[in-house]
Design a protein around this motif. Structure first.
Motif, PDB file in Angstrom:
ATOM      1  N   HIS A 141       0.825  -1.214   0.000  1.00 41.56           N
ATOM      2  CA  HIS A 141       0.000   0.000   0.000  1.00 41.56           C
ATOM      3  C   HIS A 141       0.860   1.265   0.000  1.00 41.56           C
ATOM      4  O   HIS A 141       0.564   2.230  -0.720  1.00 41.56           O
ATOM      5  CB  HIS A 141      -0.908   0.006   1.225  1.00 41.56           C
ATOM      6  N   HIS A 142       1.933   1.266   0.781  1.00 44.93           N
ATOM      7  CA  HIS A 142       2.730   2.480   0.932  1.00 44.93           C
ATOM      8  C   HIS A 142       3.903   2.576  -0.028  1.00 44.93           C
ATOM      9  O   HIS A 142       4.263   3.669  -0.471  1.00 44.93           O
ATOM     10  CB  HIS A 142       3.272   2.588   2.362  1.00 44.93           C
ATOM     11  N   VAL A 143       4.541   1.434  -0.346  1.00 46.20           N
ATOM     12  CA  VAL A 143       5.821   1.504  -1.053  1.00 46.20           C
ATOM     13  C   VAL A 143       6.114   0.158  -1.715  1.00 46.20           C
ATOM     14  O   VAL A 143       5.646  -0.888  -1.263  1.00 46.20           O
ATOM     15  CB  VAL A 143       6.946   1.864  -0.044  1.00 46.20           C
ATOM     16  N   ALA A 144       6.874   0.205  -2.807  1.00 43.83           N
ATOM     17  CA  ALA A 144       7.386  -1.020  -3.418  1.00 43.83           C
ATOM     18  C   ALA A 144       8.499  -1.568  -2.529  1.00 43.83           C
ATOM     19  O   ALA A 144       9.371  -0.818  -2.077  1.00 43.83           O
ATOM     20  CB  ALA A 144       7.909  -0.738  -4.819  1.00 43.83           C
ATOM     21  N   VAL A 145       8.462  -2.855  -2.256  1.00 41.93           N
ATOM     22  CA  VAL A 145       9.404  -3.475  -1.334  1.00 41.93           C
ATOM     23  C   VAL A 145      10.323  -4.427  -2.089  1.00 41.93           C
ATOM     24  O   VAL A 145       9.856  -5.284  -2.845  1.00 41.93           O
ATOM     25  CB  VAL A 145       8.648  -4.243  -0.222  1.00 41.93           C
ATOM     26  N   ARG A 146      11.607  -4.269  -1.882  1.00 43.34           N
ATOM     27  CA  ARG A 146      12.596  -5.195  -2.440  1.00 43.34           C
ATOM     28  C   ARG A 146      12.751  -6.365  -1.466  1.00 43.34           C
ATOM     29  O   ARG A 146      12.755  -6.180  -0.242  1.00 43.34           O
ATOM     30  CB  ARG A 146      13.929  -4.484  -2.623  1.00 43.34           C
ATOM     31  N   TYR A 147      12.867  -7.560  -2.003  1.00 44.07           N
ATOM     32  CA  TYR A 147      13.034  -8.723  -1.136  1.00 44.07           C
ATOM     33  C   TYR A 147      13.895  -9.768  -1.823  1.00 44.07           C
ATOM     34  O   TYR A 147      13.964  -9.845  -3.059  1.00 44.07           O
ATOM     35  CB  TYR A 147      11.683  -9.310  -0.743  1.00 44.07           C
ATOM     36  N   THR A 173       5.119  -2.765  12.031  1.00 46.44           N
ATOM     37  CA  THR A 173       4.444  -4.049  12.210  1.00 46.44           C
ATOM     38  C   THR A 173       3.407  -4.285  11.117  1.00 46.44           C
ATOM     39  O   THR A 173       3.389  -5.346  10.465  1.00 46.44           O
ATOM     40  CB  THR A 173       3.775  -4.099  13.593  1.00 46.44           C
ATOM     41  N   LEU A 174       2.549  -3.320  10.900  1.00 49.05           N
ATOM     42  CA  LEU A 174       1.493  -3.478   9.899  1.00 49.05           C
ATOM     43  C   LEU A 174       2.068  -3.499   8.481  1.00 49.05           C
ATOM     44  O   LEU A 174       1.579  -4.246   7.621  1.00 49.05           O
ATOM     45  CB  LEU A 174       0.476  -2.352  10.042  1.00 49.05           C
ATOM     46  N   HIS A 175       3.109  -2.697   8.244  1.00 52.90           N
ATOM     47  CA  HIS A 175       3.752  -2.722   6.920  1.00 52.90           C
ATOM     48  C   HIS A 175       4.290  -4.121   6.614  1.00 52.90           C
ATOM     49  O   HIS A 175       4.119  -4.626   5.494  1.00 52.90           O
ATOM     50  CB  HIS A 175       4.890  -1.706   6.867  1.00 52.90           C
ATOM     51  N   MET A 206      12.616  -7.708  16.865  1.00 52.27           N
ATOM     52  CA  MET A 206      11.682  -6.803  17.533  1.00 52.27           C
ATOM     53  C   MET A 206      10.389  -6.684  16.729  1.00 52.27           C
ATOM     54  O   MET A 206       9.283  -6.773  17.274  1.00 52.27           O
ATOM     55  CB  MET A 206      12.360  -5.436  17.663  1.00 52.27           C
ATOM     56  N   ILE A 207      10.529  -6.520  15.405  1.00 56.11           N
ATOM     57  CA  ILE A 207       9.360  -6.409  14.526  1.00 56.11           C
ATOM     58  C   ILE A 207       8.590  -7.732  14.506  1.00 56.11           C
ATOM     59  O   ILE A 207       7.357  -7.759  14.595  1.00 56.11           O
ATOM     60  CB  ILE A 207       9.783  -6.004  13.113  1.00 56.11           C
ATOM     61  N   ALA A 208       9.315  -8.845  14.398  1.00 57.86           N
ATOM     62  CA  ALA A 208       8.661 -10.158  14.353  1.00 57.86           C
ATOM     63  C   ALA A 208       7.872 -10.428  15.625  1.00 57.86           C
ATOM     64  O   ALA A 208       6.749 -10.959  15.581  1.00 57.86           O
ATOM     65  CB  ALA A 208       9.707 -11.253  14.135  1.00 57.86           C
ATOM     66  N   ALA A 209       8.436 -10.079  16.776  1.00 58.16           N
ATOM     67  CA  ALA A 209       7.726 -10.287  18.040  1.00 58.16           C
ATOM     68  C   ALA A 209       6.454  -9.447  18.090  1.00 58.16           C
ATOM     69  O   ALA A 209       5.404  -9.919  18.538  1.00 58.16           O
ATOM     70  CB  ALA A 209       8.642  -9.944  19.215  1.00 58.16           C
ATOM     71  N   GLU A 210       6.542  -8.211  17.612  1.00 62.81           N
ATOM     72  CA  GLU A 210       5.353  -7.351  17.579  1.00 62.81           C
ATOM     73  C   GLU A 210       4.298  -7.917  16.632  1.00 62.81           C
ATOM     74  O   GLU A 210       3.094  -7.881  16.922  1.00 62.81           O
ATOM     75  CB  GLU A 210       5.736  -5.935  17.160  1.00 62.81           C
ATOM     76  N   MET A 211       4.738  -8.438  15.482  1.00 68.53           N
ATOM     77  CA  MET A 211       3.797  -9.043  14.539  1.00 68.53           C
ATOM     78  C   MET A 211       3.061 -10.208  15.184  1.00 68.53           C
ATOM     79  O   MET A 211       1.845 -10.371  15.010  1.00 68.53           O
ATOM     80  CB  MET A 211       4.545  -9.512  13.289  1.00 68.53           C
ATOM     81  N   ALA A 212       3.800 -11.030  15.933  1.00 70.56           N
ATOM     82  CA  ALA A 212       3.191 -12.192  16.578  1.00 70.56           C
ATOM     83  C   ALA A 212       2.271 -11.780  17.715  1.00 70.56           C
ATOM     84  O   ALA A 212       1.297 -12.491  18.015  1.00 70.56           O
ATOM     85  CB  ALA A 212       4.285 -13.128  17.099  1.00 70.56           C
ATOM     86  N   ALA A 213       2.551 -10.639  18.358  1.00 67.54           N
ATOM     87  CA  ALA A 213       1.688 -10.157  19.433  1.00 67.54           C
ATOM     88  C   ALA A 213       0.418  -9.513  18.886  1.00 67.54           C
ATOM     89  O   ALA A 213      -0.671  -9.702  19.429  1.00 67.54           O
ATOM     90  CB  ALA A 213       2.444  -9.157  20.304  1.00 67.54           C
ATOM     91  N   VAL A 214       0.555  -8.780  17.789  1.00 68.83           N
ATOM     92  CA  VAL A 214      -0.599  -8.096  17.192  1.00 68.83           C
ATOM     93  C   VAL A 214      -1.547  -9.077  16.519  1.00 68.83           C
ATOM     94  O   VAL A 214      -2.767  -8.924  16.586  1.00 68.83           O
ATOM     95  CB  VAL A 214      -0.107  -7.028  16.183  1.00 68.83           C
ATOM     96  N   ALA A 215      -0.988 -10.099  15.867  1.00 71.31           N
ATOM     97  CA  ALA A 215      -1.814 -11.060  15.123  1.00 71.31           C
ATOM     98  C   ALA A 215      -1.446 -12.487  15.536  1.00 71.31           C
ATOM     99  O   ALA A 215      -0.880 -13.243  14.739  1.00 71.31           O
ATOM    100  CB  ALA A 215      -1.619 -10.863  13.622  1.00 71.31           C
TER     101      ALA A 215
END
Length: 258
Positions: A9-15, A73-75, A98-107
């Protein structure tokens, strides 16, 4: 590993993508990740690995809309959705942990397997975490690696860290990357995770290098205590960059999740 792009939604992401098997999403730390990362190579032996770059890392565009912990987290959940993944193994190192833990806590219903490698996110005044933003290039190897000399060789590919051309490139890259990372890590790498960890229901393994001088191993016990049923794996002769120093052992610990 192949470098690809996906739209969110916000930006093209390279992966980075490679390997075959069950899907696994790897979230990198403040230092970023490259296609020749040894841990990604190990994980790709048994999993289909996706390693998205945080906006502003590598050749990816920056994204001013991503401002705080909830945005990150939402991104990242947007990235997982854009990749068409359902319940991947979620792995994060340092800031990525840190981000992964927040993702698991939020969802919590969307994450059944979680691996946190020397994650940031907690704070203890008696054991302060070193300030990356005040650290000079020549100080980094001793801070990040068990073997500082070997770590320096990994970080610089044999280049002279006192060379002005190297320093210029390093500082420009760091300014761009840490500009994004600073939204989570500055002035201290803590954004209220501790009281949310009870929401994490995923089968979790917490992995730590015994010689971590950036985020002391005492924090490992905070994560183990905060995440019900989590397993702690301590890896000897490894520092914060255990992903580079002991990639096979880290991958073995992650594979315990299935």
């Amino acid at each position: 590993m192949d470098l690809k792009t996906v739209s969110t939604h916000h930006v093209a992401v390279r992966y980075l993508e490679g390997g075959s098997g069950p899907p696994l999403v790897f979230l990198h730390g403040a230092g970023g990740v490259t296609a020749d990362d040894p841990l990604l190579a190990e994980l790709a032996k048994t999993h289909h690995v996706y390693a998205p770059l945080i906006p502003g890392y590598g050749d990816s565009a920056e994204c001013p809309e991503i401002r705080d912990m909830l945005d990150f987290t939402l991104h990242t959940w947007d990235v997982v959705a854009a990749l068409g993944l359902k319940d991947p193994v979620l792995v994060g190192h340092s800031m990525g942990g840190m981000i992964a833990a927040e993702m698991a806590a939020v969802a919590p219903n969307d994450v059944s397997r979680l691996a946190l490698i020397c994650p940031a996110g907690l704070w203890d005044d008696e054991h302060p975490i070193a300030d990356l933003f005040a650290t000079m290039p020549y100080e980094m190897p001793a801070l990040l690696f068990h073997d500082a000399a070997a770590g320096a060789a990994m970080l610089t590919a044999g280049r002279n860290v006192t060379d002005p051309n190297f320093l210029q490139t390093y500082l420009v890259t760091n300014a761009r990357q840490l500009g994004m990372a600073g939204r989570l890590l500055f002035p201290i790498p803590e954004r209220g995770l501790q009281p949310r960890m009870y929401r994490i229901t995923a089968k979790t393994v917490v992995i730590w290098g015994d010689s971590d001088r950036l985020i002391p191993p005492v924090y490992a016990h905070g994560f183990k205590k905060g995440i019900t049923g989590s397993e702690l794996v301590s890896i000897p002769e490894a520092g914060h960059m255990v992903t580079l120093e002991r990639p096979a052992l880290v991958a073995d610990a992650i594979r315990r999740l299935g």
